[in-house]
Design an enzyme around this catalytic site. Structure first.
Site, PDB file in Angstrom:
ATOM      1  N   ASP A   2       1.164   2.222  -6.737  1.00  0.00           N
ATOM      2  CA  ASP A   2       2.166   2.050  -5.672  1.00  0.00           C
ATOM      3  C   ASP A   2       2.436   0.547  -5.636  1.00  0.00           C
ATOM      4  O   ASP A   2       2.178  -0.151  -6.638  1.00  0.00           O
ATOM      5  CB  ASP A   2       1.640   2.590  -4.328  1.00  0.00           C
ATOM      6  CG  ASP A   2       2.719   2.651  -3.241  1.00  0.00           C
ATOM      7  OD1 ASP A   2       3.607   3.493  -3.335  1.00  0.00           O
ATOM      8  OD2 ASP A   2       2.680   1.828  -2.297  1.00  0.00           O
ATOM      9  N   LYS A  30      -3.428   9.029   0.135  1.00  0.00           N
ATOM     10  CA  LYS A  30      -2.944   7.673  -0.139  1.00  0.00           C
ATOM     11  C   LYS A  30      -4.112   6.722   0.061  1.00  0.00           C
ATOM     12  O   LYS A  30      -5.025   7.012   0.828  1.00  0.00           O
ATOM     13  CB  LYS A  30      -1.804   7.306   0.823  1.00  0.00           C
ATOM     14  CG  LYS A  30      -0.955   6.154   0.360  1.00  0.00           C
ATOM     15  CD  LYS A  30       0.116   6.571  -0.635  1.00  0.00           C
ATOM     16  CE  LYS A  30       0.835   5.378  -1.212  1.00  0.00           C
ATOM     17  NZ  LYS A  30       2.005   5.770  -2.019  1.00  0.00           N
TER      18      LYS A  30
HETATM   19  P1  NDP Z   1       6.336  -2.691  -6.731  1.00  0.00           P
HETATM   20  O1  NDP Z   1       5.137  -3.402  -6.256  1.00  0.00           O
HETATM   21  O2  NDP Z   1       6.531  -2.449  -8.178  1.00  0.00           O
HETATM   22  O3  NDP Z   1       7.658  -3.398  -6.174  1.00  0.00           O
HETATM   23  C1  NDP Z   1       7.863  -3.587  -4.823  1.00  0.00           C
HETATM   24  C2  NDP Z   1       9.145  -4.376  -4.629  1.00  0.00           C
HETATM   25  O4  NDP Z   1       9.453  -4.433  -3.245  1.00  0.00           O
HETATM   26  C3  NDP Z   1       9.040  -5.799  -5.109  1.00  0.00           C
HETATM   27  O5  NDP Z   1      10.294  -6.256  -5.515  1.00  0.00           O
HETATM   28  C4  NDP Z   1       8.585  -6.527  -3.834  1.00  0.00           C
HETATM   29  O6  NDP Z   1       8.891  -7.907  -3.814  1.00  0.00           O
HETATM   30  C5  NDP Z   1       9.359  -5.789  -2.788  1.00  0.00           C
HETATM   31  N1  NDP Z   1       8.643  -5.812  -1.506  1.00  0.00           N
HETATM   32  C6  NDP Z   1       7.389  -5.351  -1.267  1.00  0.00           C
HETATM   33  N2  NDP Z   1       7.057  -5.564   0.022  1.00  0.00           N
HETATM   34  C7  NDP Z   1       8.124  -6.175   0.579  1.00  0.00           C
HETATM   35  C8  NDP Z   1       8.398  -6.630   1.889  1.00  0.00           C
HETATM   36  N3  NDP Z   1       7.506  -6.515   2.871  1.00  0.00           N
HETATM   37  N4  NDP Z   1       9.607  -7.202   2.106  1.00  0.00           N
HETATM   38  C9  NDP Z   1      10.532  -7.325   1.119  1.00  0.00           C
HETATM   39  N5  NDP Z   1      10.321  -6.906  -0.145  1.00  0.00           N
HETATM   40  C10 NDP Z   1       9.136  -6.326  -0.398  1.00  0.00           C
HETATM   41  O7  NDP Z   1       6.334  -1.285  -5.918  1.00  0.00           O
HETATM   42  P2  NDP Z   1       7.081   0.063  -6.271  1.00  0.00           P
HETATM   43  O8  NDP Z   1       8.403  -0.230  -6.876  1.00  0.00           O
HETATM   44  O9  NDP Z   1       6.134   0.947  -6.977  1.00  0.00           O
HETATM   45  O10 NDP Z   1       7.271   0.700  -4.820  1.00  0.00           O
HETATM   46  C11 NDP Z   1       8.430   0.438  -4.013  1.00  0.00           C
HETATM   47  C12 NDP Z   1       8.533   1.496  -2.924  1.00  0.00           C
HETATM   48  O11 NDP Z   1       8.643   2.793  -3.531  1.00  0.00           O
HETATM   49  C13 NDP Z   1       7.329   1.599  -1.983  1.00  0.00           C
HETATM   50  O12 NDP Z   1       7.774   2.013  -0.710  1.00  0.00           O
HETATM   51  C14 NDP Z   1       6.503   2.720  -2.611  1.00  0.00           C
HETATM   52  O13 NDP Z   1       5.639   3.338  -1.689  1.00  0.00           O
HETATM   53  C15 NDP Z   1       7.624   3.652  -3.040  1.00  0.00           C
HETATM   54  N6  NDP Z   1       7.272   4.617  -4.061  1.00  0.00           N
HETATM   55  C16 NDP Z   1       6.768   4.221  -5.276  1.00  0.00           C
HETATM   56  C17 NDP Z   1       6.475   5.152  -6.235  1.00  0.00           C
HETATM   57  C18 NDP Z   1       6.052   4.767  -7.603  1.00  0.00           C
HETATM   58  O14 NDP Z   1       5.957   5.669  -8.465  1.00  0.00           O
HETATM   59  N7  NDP Z   1       5.800   3.511  -7.900  1.00  0.00           N
HETATM   60  C19 NDP Z   1       6.586   6.610  -5.959  1.00  0.00           C
HETATM   61  C20 NDP Z   1       7.216   6.905  -4.692  1.00  0.00           C
HETATM   62  C21 NDP Z   1       7.499   5.945  -3.784  1.00  0.00           C
HETATM   63  P3  NDP Z   1       7.754  -8.991  -4.212  1.00  0.00           P
HETATM   64  O15 NDP Z   1       7.627  -8.911  -5.698  1.00  0.00           O
HETATM   65  O16 NDP Z   1       8.282 -10.273  -3.719  1.00  0.00           O
HETATM   66  O17 NDP Z   1       6.514  -8.549  -3.479  1.00  0.00           O
END
Ligand code: NDP
Length: 448
Positions: free
Chosen positions: A168, A128
């Protein structure tokens, strides 16, 4: 040594060698709780010190990233790559760009990734990386300059057979494109060294959708196992990023009613549920306009926005936490249980705290840990690596079918190793199934 003494000794070791890394400690403790008995029962694992070696990354690279803002002032961020364990394949795992990124966060994510990748059955080790850079509010030109500077250092440490990063939080199609372009220029070679690429330049079909789709496939497998269906169930989703949007899309396709989404500003609740038109609006708002979720409540009658809160007070049958780590605490978990939630499927990595998981298990709520439920993303990344290595491009249906099969196999592994008297303990099943594969590989490869 008793199982508990072994867990305590491991945690003492981790805390003394890596103090001030609470997220990493949390992730190790969760795995150790499920697998320490295997070490107790198998002297070969104890003699080879498999657990003690697993908690020490193969390599950690930390570097300065200097870049220029549009106003020509100089900005400095910190970049990282944690190459955690390469026993079963090249390091594989995403890059996160978010101000909350620390070594502790990336070590927890890299550690989890070892087990997630093992569960897929594909040849991928755990890694990571990322930076405390915040792409939010930055122009495209600034994001490009940051990505190029980040890659100038990172490129020395990655390659198609060494380490293959992906996206991510904060690293989507735009960032992967800039990172790949700079890597290709520096390496003077076109190789599949990043996944999550655009379809035009070696990306796999379904990669964008894979994590969210896979999470819903996993929940559907869990429900089928107890002779139920997702169709007709009310679902809450947190987040509105990559994972959340495609979780909503697949849940709707399976006939579920999805009533919430969120971002770091708060959550929206639409009691009527999303439909194709509302989802298209959400996708455009978050993926194209990079707007705030609160806008949704202004656009659609009956929907409400609750500032600075997460959606876990909304009654549901199934919850898909899909935003970030530790977003379901003890009180949230109690609220979910009180309101009748029956299944929690983690789209995000470690969104539930240890106390929350205890509430789920004690309350008979089926709980799918992220390392199993969100493995669809890295699964299709693995399929992207295969396509790149063979200079091939598979069809949408071929990739989705493979994704569905692998999610079904991961579910079967969890059942095989997690069956308890009355129900399946998916956390234990995922940890044990994943650990055995990595431990056997480490044992076979000797003391390296
Ligand atoms: P994105 O950046 O596309 O989206 C993240 C989302 O979560 C946004 O809506 C964001 O809001 C919100 N968010 C982020 N940080 C916070 C916080 N501290 N408090 C509240 N809301 C928060 O990321 P992903 O969708 O790719 O990833 C989401 C999760 O899934 C993570 O844990 C990631 O590690 C996990 N994941 C992702 C994979 C992938 O293929 N993308 C694979 C496996 C796991 P805002 O826009 O306001 O920041």
């Amino acid at each position: 040594m008793s199982v508990q003494a072994r867990i305590d000794a491991l945690m003492d070791l981790v805390k003394s060698r890596s103090p001030h890394e609470p997220e990493f400690h949390q992730a190790v403790h969760e795995v150790a709780g499920s697998v320490a008995h295997l070490v107790e029962d198998n002297p070969a694992y104890a003699d080879a010190r498999i657990l003690e070696r697993l908690v020490e990354p193969d390599r950690v690279v930390i570097f300065r990233v200097t870049w220029m803002r549009d106003d020509e002032s100089i900005a400095i961020n910190r970049g990282y790559r944690v190459q955690f364990n390469g026993a079963i394949g090249p390091y594989k795992g995403g890059l996160r760009f978010h101000p909350s990124v620390t070594l502790s966060v990336l070590k927890f994510l890299g550690f989890e990734q070892i087990f997630k990748n093992s569960l897929t059955g594909l040849p991928m080790g755990g890694g990571k990386g990322g930076s405390d850079f915040n792409p939010k509010g930055r122009s495209d030109a600034e994001v490009m300059r940051f990505c190029q500077s980040f890659m100038i250092e990172l490129h020395r440490h990655i390659g198609p057979d060494t380490d293959v990063p992906a996206g991510d939080i904060g690293v989507g199609a735009r960032e992967v494109g800039y990172l790949f372009g700079q890597y290709r220029r520096l390496a003077n070679a076109w190789t599949g060294t990043m996944t999550g690429k655009g379809i035009a330049f070696g990306g796999s079909r379904i990669r964008t959708e894979a994590t969210g789709y896979g999470s819903v496939y996993f929940a559907q497998n869990m429900l089928h196992h107890i002779s139920e269906e997702l169709a007709g169930k009310t679902c809450t989703v947190s987040g509105s990023g990559n994972v959340a949007l495609y979780t909503i899309e697949k849940a709707l396709a399976f006939g579920a009613k999805v009533v919430t989404a969120s971002d770091s500003g708060g959550f929206i609740h639409d009691p009527e549920g999303f439909d194709a038109e509302k989802l298209a609006y959400l996708k455009n708002l978050k993926e194209v306009e990079r707007g705030r979720i609160s806008e949704y409540a202004k656009k659609f009658k009956g929907a409400t926005f609750t500032k600075d809160q997460r959606p876990w007070s909304v009654p549901c049958d199934v919850a898909f936490p899909s935003a970030t780590q530790n977003e379901i605490g003890l009180e949230d978990a109690k609220g979910l249980a009180k309101n009748g939630c029956r299944l929690v499927c983690e789209g995000a990595n470690m969104p539930s705290t240890a106390e929350a998981i205890d509430v789920f298990h004690d309350g008979g709520i089926l709980f799918a840990p992220g390392k199993a439920a969100n493995a669809g993303g890295v699964t299709v990344s693995g399929l992207e690596m295969m396509q790149n290595a063979g200079f091939m491009s598979w069809t949408h249906d071929a990739v989705e079918q493979r994704l569905a099969e692998i999610m079904r196999d991961i579910h079967a592994t969890c059942v095989q190793h997690g069956q308890e008297e009355k129900r399946v303990n998916y956390l234990k099943g995922a940890n044990v199934g994943a650990f055995l594969r990595v431990a056997e590989a480490m044992l076979a490869q000797g003391a390296v």
